[in-house]
Write an enzyme that holds these catalytic residues in place. Sequence first.
Site, PDB file in Angstrom:
ATOM      1  CG  ASP A  72      72.428  24.265  -9.786  1.00  0.00           C
ATOM      2  OD1 ASP A  72      73.084  23.577 -10.900  1.00  0.00           O
ATOM      3  OD2 ASP A  72      71.362  24.751 -10.394  1.00  0.00           O
ATOM      4  CD  GLU A 111      69.580  32.640  -8.904  1.00  0.00           C
ATOM      5  OE1 GLU A 111      69.484  31.382  -8.251  1.00  0.00           O
ATOM      6  OE2 GLU A 111      69.446  32.430 -10.224  1.00  0.00           O
ATOM      7  CE1 TYR A 161      73.217  28.315  -8.950  1.00  0.00           C
ATOM      8  CE2 TYR A 161      71.947  29.628  -7.555  1.00  0.00           C
ATOM      9  CZ  TYR A 161      72.208  28.962  -8.639  1.00  0.00           C
ATOM     10  OH  TYR A 161      71.097  29.318  -9.606  1.00  0.00           O
TER      11      TYR A 161
END
Length: 354
Positions: free
Chosen positions: A143, A42, A125
């Site tokens: 997102d 990520e 997120y």
Amino acid sequence: MHTDKGFSHQFTEALLQWNRTENHRQMPWKGEKDPYKIWLSEIILQQTRVEQGLKYYERFIKTFPTIQDLAAAPDQQVFKLWEGLGYYSRCKNLLEAARFIANDLQGVFPNQYEDILKLKGVGSYTAAAIASFAFNQPYAVLDGNVFRVLARIYDIEEPIDTTNGKKNFSRLAGLQLSREQPGIYNQAIMDFGATICKPFPECAACFFSDRCEAFLQGKQLLLPVKEKKIAVKERWFNYVVLQHKNVIAIKKRASRDIWQNLYEFPLIETSGPASLKEIHLQLEKGFGFSHHDVIFKKEIFETKQRLTHQVINFSFYQAETCEVKDIPGFIWVGWEELNHYPFPKTLQEYIINN
Ligand code: SF4
């Protein structure tokens, strides 16, 4: 917009069904349960396209199979491995968080959303992604893909880049989330946004087209809405069409501004609408005409032209001079010769009509 629970339930169920049977998007970290690997992927993908991030992810996992390996590595080795990915603050935060987990948390990755969110470089997120993928906790990711999908299926015109818009979309994303399978749902909605409900969506292949509000109204390309559009600059161009008998003063535009190499009349650009007195004054200061050298003959003619990022307000003043004065950069040509020179569209129109 649909507010009934049935609609959100229908979409969630249809999405999970699509994910089980038709979603073939492969990524090495998909289905991964190790929070370290999820976190690493990520962070790498925060400002990087998947295709580019992939090889970096694989190199990092190979070089540092555990968070302890990463935490123990010298800065230089980690930065060297990051080389080419850009946004180096991500790498700095990655190291800081890895050392914090290795030293202060005995190498155990935090397993609660709030604690994950406290890690350096982790925003809402990323925290939702780690909490749901690794620990199956009910936090919805939000997102660009998710904003787009939600704005379309519900036909939401509220801008996604305002504080209120973000809050409302976040609430909706939470309502839409599957409580039973949050990790699978989160990955599925992002895959759906990346492969079907793309910026140019493939509605013909979409399992939800018979219920999607945007599609039913033909609005899918108009959503989502962003408030911050590129600023349009407004300018005021005052042209003095200086004439002596049958000749006119013109000059080639040389600056890197609009219309480079096209011709124009003496230009006085002002920061707003200008009075005739102001134009007179500027003509004296800028072009060396004394007050008695020029007689303004005609009422001004005004018009507007829109360019991509500019709106030009034009004023044309016709004026007669007592002589063919030498003005640096200008040439004097006859009216009938003007059509040999290239002019911007609005000036061309002015010439034709006068
Ligand atoms: S119908 Fe089109 S716009 Fe609507 S969810 Fe499907 S792909 Fe997206």
